[in-house]
Write a protein that holds these residues in place. Structure first.
Motif, PDB file in Angstrom:
ATOM      1  N   VAL A 118      -1.383  -1.420  12.274  1.00 61.34           N
ATOM      2  CA  VAL A 118      -2.521  -0.788  12.976  1.00 61.34           C
ATOM      3  C   VAL A 118      -2.228   0.699  13.212  1.00 61.34           C
ATOM      4  CG1 VAL A 118      -3.782  -0.689  15.173  1.00 61.34           C
ATOM      5  CG2 VAL A 118      -3.380  -2.900  14.075  1.00 61.34           C
ATOM      6  N   ALA A 119      -0.999   1.004  13.651  1.00 55.50           N
ATOM      7  CA  ALA A 119      -0.636   2.397  13.943  1.00 55.50           C
ATOM      8  C   ALA A 119      -0.673   3.254  12.677  1.00 55.50           C
ATOM      9  CB  ALA A 119       0.756   2.458  14.576  1.00 55.50           C
ATOM     10  N   PHE A 120      -0.142   2.748  11.571  1.00 55.61           N
ATOM     11  CA  PHE A 120      -0.204   3.496  10.304  1.00 55.61           C
ATOM     12  C   PHE A 120      -1.663   3.729   9.883  1.00 55.61           C
ATOM     13  CE2 PHE A 120       4.243   1.893   9.402  1.00 55.61           C
ATOM     14  CZ  PHE A 120       4.833   3.150   9.322  1.00 55.61           C
ATOM     15  N   LEU A 121      -2.484   2.681   9.984  1.00 60.40           N
ATOM     16  CA  LEU A 121      -3.907   2.814   9.629  1.00 60.40           C
ATOM     17  C   LEU A 121      -4.596   3.859  10.508  1.00 60.40           C
ATOM     18  CD1 LEU A 121      -5.157  -0.808   8.904  1.00 60.40           C
ATOM     19  CD2 LEU A 121      -5.683   1.200   7.516  1.00 60.40           C
ATOM     20  N   ARG A 122      -4.351   3.760  11.798  1.00 61.86           N
ATOM     21  CA  ARG A 122      -4.944   4.726  12.749  1.00 61.86           C
ATOM     22  C   ARG A 122      -4.606   6.159  12.331  1.00 61.86           C
ATOM     23  NH1 ARG A 122      -1.589   4.612  17.880  1.00 61.86           N
ATOM     24  NH2 ARG A 122      -0.266   5.847  16.496  1.00 61.86           N
ATOM     25  N   ASP A 123      -3.329   6.414  12.042  1.00 64.35           N
ATOM     26  CA  ASP A 123      -2.906   7.786  11.743  1.00 64.35           C
ATOM     27  C   ASP A 123      -3.365   8.253  10.368  1.00 64.35           C
ATOM     28  OD1 ASP A 123      -1.870   7.910  14.224  1.00 64.35           O
ATOM     29  OD2 ASP A 123       0.219   7.797  13.670  1.00 64.35           O
ATOM     30  N   GLN A 151       5.356   9.479  -5.051  1.00 66.83           N
ATOM     31  CA  GLN A 151       6.791   9.493  -4.766  1.00 66.83           C
ATOM     32  C   GLN A 151       7.041  10.094  -3.387  1.00 66.83           C
ATOM     33  OE1 GLN A 151       9.391   8.533  -6.928  1.00 66.83           O
ATOM     34  NE2 GLN A 151       7.795   7.738  -8.279  1.00 66.83           N
ATOM     35  N   HIS A 152       8.169   9.727  -2.807  1.00 68.10           N
ATOM     36  CA  HIS A 152       8.689  10.385  -1.589  1.00 68.10           C
ATOM     37  C   HIS A 152       7.699  10.403  -0.428  1.00 68.10           C
ATOM     38  CE1 HIS A 152      12.085  11.415  -4.032  1.00 68.10           C
ATOM     39  NE2 HIS A 152      11.355  12.133  -4.859  1.00 68.10           N
ATOM     40  N   LEU A 153       7.045   9.284  -0.191  1.00 64.98           N
ATOM     41  CA  LEU A 153       6.268   9.144   1.049  1.00 64.98           C
ATOM     42  C   LEU A 153       7.267   8.900   2.172  1.00 64.98           C
ATOM     43  CD1 LEU A 153       3.396   6.813  -0.230  1.00 64.98           C
ATOM     44  CD2 LEU A 153       3.268   9.281   0.158  1.00 64.98           C
ATOM     45  N   GLU A 154       7.063   9.532   3.325  1.00 68.08           N
ATOM     46  CA  GLU A 154       8.043   9.417   4.411  1.00 68.08           C
ATOM     47  C   GLU A 154       7.412   8.860   5.675  1.00 68.08           C
ATOM     48  OE1 GLU A 154      10.378  12.881   5.099  1.00 68.08           O
ATOM     49  OE2 GLU A 154      11.155  12.901   3.040  1.00 68.08           O
ATOM     50  N   ILE A 155       8.197   8.033   6.375  1.00 70.07           N
ATOM     51  CA  ILE A 155       7.777   7.526   7.684  1.00 70.07           C
ATOM     52  C   ILE A 155       8.915   7.767   8.677  1.00 70.07           C
ATOM     53  CG2 ILE A 155       6.164   5.794   6.809  1.00 70.07           C
ATOM     54  CD1 ILE A 155       8.362   3.670   7.138  1.00 70.07           C
ATOM     55  N   ASP A 156       8.560   7.841   9.950  1.00 69.47           N
ATOM     56  CA  ASP A 156       9.562   8.125  10.986  1.00 69.47           C
ATOM     57  C   ASP A 156      10.067   6.842  11.637  1.00 69.47           C
ATOM     58  OD1 ASP A 156      11.063  10.088  12.396  1.00 69.47           O
ATOM     59  OD2 ASP A 156       9.854   9.691  14.177  1.00 69.47           O
ATOM     60  N   LEU A 157       9.591   5.673  11.146  1.00 72.78           N
ATOM     61  CA  LEU A 157      10.051   4.393  11.682  1.00 72.78           C
ATOM     62  C   LEU A 157      11.138   3.838  10.768  1.00 72.78           C
ATOM     63  CD1 LEU A 157       6.569   2.872  12.602  1.00 72.78           C
ATOM     64  CD2 LEU A 157       8.205   3.921  14.138  1.00 72.78           C
ATOM     65  N   LEU A 158      12.055   3.059  11.340  1.00 74.68           N
ATOM     66  CA  LEU A 158      13.198   2.551  10.580  1.00 74.68           C
ATOM     67  C   LEU A 158      12.976   1.122  10.102  1.00 74.68           C
ATOM     68  CD1 LEU A 158      16.596   3.432  12.301  1.00 74.68           C
ATOM     69  CD2 LEU A 158      15.783   4.169  10.084  1.00 74.68           C
ATOM     70  N   GLY A 159      13.502   0.799   8.913  1.00 75.35           N
ATOM     71  CA  GLY A 159      13.504  -0.586   8.431  1.00 75.35           C
ATOM     72  C   GLY A 159      12.664  -0.774   7.181  1.00 75.35           C
ATOM     73  N   GLN A 160      13.161  -1.629   6.276  1.00 76.61           N
ATOM     74  CA  GLN A 160      12.394  -1.963   5.066  1.00 76.61           C
ATOM     75  C   GLN A 160      11.033  -2.537   5.441  1.00 76.61           C
ATOM     76  OE1 GLN A 160      12.923  -1.640   1.643  1.00 76.61           O
ATOM     77  NE2 GLN A 160      10.863  -2.487   1.450  1.00 76.61           N
ATOM     78  N   TYR A 161      10.994  -3.326   6.522  1.00 73.70           N
ATOM     79  CA  TYR A 161       9.721  -3.930   6.927  1.00 73.70           C
ATOM     80  C   TYR A 161       8.708  -2.874   7.341  1.00 73.70           C
ATOM     81  CZ  TYR A 161      11.931  -3.636  11.591  1.00 73.70           C
ATOM     82  OH  TYR A 161      12.569  -3.200  12.731  1.00 73.70           O
ATOM     83  N   GLN A 162       9.174  -1.709   7.817  1.00 74.36           N
ATOM     84  CA  GLN A 162       8.219  -0.644   8.152  1.00 74.36           C
ATOM     85  C   GLN A 162       7.679   0.034   6.891  1.00 74.36           C
ATOM     86  OE1 GLN A 162       6.862  -0.671  10.797  1.00 74.36           O
ATOM     87  NE2 GLN A 162       8.177  -0.843  12.588  1.00 74.36           N
ATOM     88  N   ILE A 221      -2.649  11.644   3.429  1.00 74.92           N
ATOM     89  CA  ILE A 221      -1.863  10.404   3.447  1.00 74.92           C
ATOM     90  C   ILE A 221      -0.424  10.700   3.873  1.00 74.92           C
ATOM     91  CG2 ILE A 221      -0.803   8.675   1.912  1.00 74.92           C
ATOM     92  CD1 ILE A 221      -3.577   8.593   0.469  1.00 74.92           C
ATOM     93  N   ARG A 222       0.177  11.711   3.275  1.00 76.68           N
ATOM     94  CA  ARG A 222       1.568  12.072   3.636  1.00 76.68           C
ATOM     95  C   ARG A 222       1.675  12.406   5.122  1.00 76.68           C
ATOM     96  NH1 ARG A 222       4.878  12.388  -0.631  1.00 76.68           N
ATOM     97  NH2 ARG A 222       3.978  12.771  -2.690  1.00 76.68           N
ATOM     98  N   GLN A 223       0.716  13.194   5.606  1.00 75.52           N
ATOM     99  CA  GLN A 223       0.744  13.598   7.025  1.00 75.52           C
ATOM    100  C   GLN A 223       0.550  12.393   7.943  1.00 75.52           C
ATOM    101  OE1 GLN A 223      -2.341  16.407   8.223  1.00 75.52           O
ATOM    102  NE2 GLN A 223      -2.042  15.778  10.354  1.00 75.52           N
ATOM    103  N   GLY A 224      -0.428  11.540   7.610  1.00 75.95           N
ATOM    104  CA  GLY A 224      -0.717  10.364   8.446  1.00 75.95           C
ATOM    105  C   GLY A 224       0.482   9.442   8.566  1.00 75.95           C
ATOM    106  N   LEU A 225       1.132   9.158   7.433  1.00 74.83           N
ATOM    107  CA  LEU A 225       2.296   8.258   7.452  1.00 74.83           C
ATOM    108  C   LEU A 225       3.454   8.880   8.217  1.00 74.83           C
ATOM    109  CD1 LEU A 225       2.305   6.873   3.779  1.00 74.83           C
ATOM    110  CD2 LEU A 225       1.533   5.695   5.849  1.00 74.83           C
ATOM    111  N   ARG A 226       3.661  10.194   8.008  1.00 82.90           N
ATOM    112  CA  ARG A 226       4.823  10.853   8.612  1.00 82.90           C
ATOM    113  C   ARG A 226       4.709  10.924  10.132  1.00 82.90           C
ATOM    114  NH1 ARG A 226       5.471  14.878   4.859  1.00 82.90           N
ATOM    115  NH2 ARG A 226       3.873  16.052   5.963  1.00 82.90           N
ATOM    116  N   GLN A 227       3.475  11.024  10.632  1.00 81.21           N
ATOM    117  CA  GLN A 227       3.349  11.220  12.090  1.00 81.21           C
ATOM    118  C   GLN A 227       3.218   9.912  12.864  1.00 81.21           C
ATOM    119  OE1 GLN A 227      -0.024  13.798  12.072  1.00 81.21           O
ATOM    120  NE2 GLN A 227      -1.505  12.171  12.459  1.00 81.21           N
ATOM    121  N   THR A 228       3.226   8.772  12.174  1.00 81.85           N
ATOM    122  CA  THR A 228       3.033   7.494  12.875  1.00 81.85           C
ATOM    123  C   THR A 228       4.236   7.152  13.748  1.00 81.85           C
ATOM    124  OG1 THR A 228       1.630   6.643  11.112  1.00 81.85           O
ATOM    125  CG2 THR A 228       2.596   5.024  12.608  1.00 81.85           C
TER     126      THR A 228
END
Length: 439
Positions: A56-61, A253-264, A291-298
């Motif tokens: 939900v949080a990723f979708l929201r962002d 390539q190289h999409l980034e998220i600030d949450l940890l874990g393969q499941y994230q 998309i890059r910005q939304g995922l990175r700021q979640t």
């Protein structure tokens, strides 16, 4: 009649949590009297055993990054009830919550009279408040998280633009069934005629249920690992994840998220596929920069969230066996060179014996089992019960309450170690508040 915020919360929490017979008839009747506010909303529906909140949080962002306003309905809350109904991540105000309770209270009283013992439950009231709020405070899209299961969940009176099912694991087995296909059948209950379905990483037997259900509803499933894929791309910094995403012509390539874990990574990819599906349906353009910005700021509170950096103290809401398996994997991947001290408190109705054993399979883990104040009538497992869950007492000790457990751990840790408090979302909510108050 409710007048204050405290009275509004008392009204909500004073209701039964469950009724003997699962049904959506009462919820439909409830909403019909209120003018069917849910029919005015543009929704995405998210079910699953674990990963719902982060998805939900990723979708929201993702939506917010392209300038849309986004309503979210999530549970449980971490600090305050208001978090459950939020706009662009900002919880409903106390005044608006009181106003919504005042609006639905006469209808609840009427249904209590008409249905006797079978009046609306607490979660049905939560859901009604959310539908009424977003109907009167319009947003571009509302992302609705299922409370429990799917088929008979009170949110399941909507026809969304996209249905999302994140994961299927063994949890709430007394209610949903004790096999993966049985639980999958409950979750698949959110699949609607002609509405596309996005699934996270499911086992073959769970995915088979989704495919069969979707086929019977004249729609199709996009599943992680089959239709869209991710590839972990390790990075030098210890925090966050980086990955490649592929679905049809979409190859990034190289999409980034600030949450940890393969499941994230899985949750982010599932959210991204739902986001693209929504845009395809409406013939809307998508921008990779958004998309890059939304995922990175979640960010999502309580999901391997750092509270302090020296020493490194984190909290994680892993509250069932499937989540503990994921957490153990995260610890192996990111913290194999550190001693990991876990303060563990679990609700008594969970598979805590299995949860403890799963964590002890990670060789550098030390556990202090303890307890916290369980929510409402739900009890926390006693430290003794948790300790008795394992035959070998090595690397496991006991404390009567979690502040004592934390104190005990902090006397042993060095600068390189990780301290992790986990086992229940209710528990880490208490911990998070404690640290907030201490600031």
């Amino acid at each position: 009649m409710v007048e204050t915020y405290a009275e509004a919360l008392q009204f909500i929490h004073g209701r039964d949590r469950f009724k003997k017979k699962p049904t959506l008839d009462r919820m439909r009747q409830f909403m019909h009297i209120l003018g069917d506010p849910q029919a005015k909303l543009n929704t995405i529906h998210v079910a699953g055993t674990n990963g719902k909140g982060s998805t939900v949080a990723f979708l929201r962002d993702l939506f917010m990054a392209e300038g849309q306003t986004v309503g979210t309905f999530t549970s449980p809350f971490i600090t305050r009830f208001n978090e459950r109904i939020s706009t662009d991540g900002v919880p409903i105000s106390d005044d608006d919550l009181v106003a919504m309770v005042k609006r639905i209270q006469p209808v609840v009283d009427r249904l209590d009279r008409e249905l006797a013992e079978e009046g609306p439950t607490e979660f049905e009231i939560d859901t009604a408040l959310m539908f009424c709020y977003f109907a009167s405070h319009p947003v571009d899209v509302v992302i609705v998280e299922v409370g429990l299961g799917g088929l008979y969940d009170s949110t399941n009176i909507i026809t969304p633009a996209v249905s999302v099912i994140t994961t299927i694991g063994l949890d709430h087995m007394k209610i949903l069934g004790d096999t993966i296909p049985q639980i999958a059948t409950q979750k698949a209950g959110i699949i609607k005629s002609g509405v596309p379905v996005v699934c996270g990483r499911l086992t073959p037997d769970a995915l088979a249920v989704m495919d069969q259900t979707a086929a019977s509803k004249q729609t199709d499933v996009r599943a992680l690992g089959r239709d869209f894929t991710v590839k972990n791309q390790p990075k030098a910094e210890t925090w966050g994840e980086r990955f490649a995403y592929t679905w049809g012509d979409h190859r990034w390539q190289h999409l980034e998220i600030d949450l940890l874990g393969q499941y994230q990574i899985d949750n982010a990819a599932t959210a991204l596929t739902a986001f693209i599906t929504y845009h395809q349906q409406r013939h809307l353009p998508i921008e990779i920069a958004d998309i890059r910005q939304g995922l990175r700021q979640t960010a999502w509170p309580g999901r391997f969230e750092r509270l302090t950096t020296e020493p490194l103290i984190a909290i994680d809401g892993a509250h069932n066996e499937p989540a503990m398996v994921e957490l153990a994997q995260l610890l192996r991947q990111h913290f194999s060179q550190h001693d990991v001290y876990i303060v563990l408190a679990v609700l008594a109705d969970k598979q805590y014996d299995q949860m403890v054993r799963t964590l002890l399979k990670v060789p550098n883990v030390h556990i202090v089992v303890t307890q916290f104040q369980g929510p409402g009538k739900r009890a926390a497992a006693t430290p003794q019960a948790l300790e008795d869950a394992v035959t070998s007492q090595k690397r496991i000790s006991m404390a009567s309450d979690w502040p004592s457990a934390l104190k005990q751990v902090l006397t042993n840790v060095s600068a390189d170690d990780l301290v992790l408090l986990t086992g229940s979302l209710y528990f880490i909510s208490e911990v998070r508040q404690y640290f907030k108050d201490a600031d």
